[in-house]
Scaffold this motif. Structure first.
Motif: not given
Length: 182
Positions: A81-109
């Motif tokens: 649905x295009x939700x803000x995954x980066x904001x969700x990850x940053x709100x976790x308050x835990x050590x992690x690395x998150x990189x937005x790759x939304x425009x890198x990938x394409x999906x075929x069903x």
């Protein structure tokens, strides 16, 4: 008002398949490449609203959001649905690395009774339902392109590939779909 360039989505308007397989380009989605140590997974799961899987070849899903296990400390997050995954990850308050790759990938069903046969034409992995059940996810290859594969239903797969390989992957899928009906 200045003219604004609008990027045409990769594979826009492409359709394919056969009597036993349907190929459809998935709607645009938010995607994040996530890396995190085991100690951060509980907080990330809570922030994302789903269980981040810790078992190879599995996924976690809640509504339109998925977390696909790619390695011991690596996941592909997808929000259809295009939700803000980066904001969700940053709100976790835990050590992690998150990189937005939304425009890198394409999906075929890839769906239908010939979906497994279609994918097996270019993927060396055993995709039988007993070895690759619903919810199974894997980074693998299709032809010469790296893909991330998710089985969403018994006869439906989501094939994630890099935009730069999308024409190749779609073309190979279309050929394999035609062969699958013979």
């Amino acid at each position: 008002m200045a003219d604004v360039a609008i990027r045409k989505p990769a594979l826009a308007g492409r359709l394919g398949g056969s009597a036993t397989v349907r190929l459809a380009v998935a709607s645009p989605a938010s995607r994040v490449a996530l890396r995190a140590p085991a100690g951060s997974l509980a907080a990330l799961s809570l922030a994302l609203g789903l269980s981040v899987p810790t078992t190879p070849k599995t996924s976690g899903r809640a509504g339109v959001r998925s977390a696909l296990w790619l390695g011991p400390d690596e996941w592909l997050l997808i929000d259809e649905a295009g939700g803000d995954l980066m904001a969700a990850c940053s709100s976790a308050g835990a050590l992690h690395s998150a990189t937005d790759v939304s425009h890198r990938n394409v999906a075929v069903i890839v769906s239908g009774p010939g979906a497994e046969t279609t994918l097996s034409a270019g993927c060396p992995q055993d995709l039988s339902l007993s070895s690759f059940p619903v919810g199974a996810a894997s980074r693998t290859i299709f032809g010469k392109a790296e893909i991330v594969l998710l089985r969403t239903e018994e006869d439906t797969f989501r094939v994630e590939c890099w935009r730069s390989f999308s024409d190749y992957v779609f073309g190979l899928l279309a050929e394999a779909a035609e062969d699958a009906e013979h």
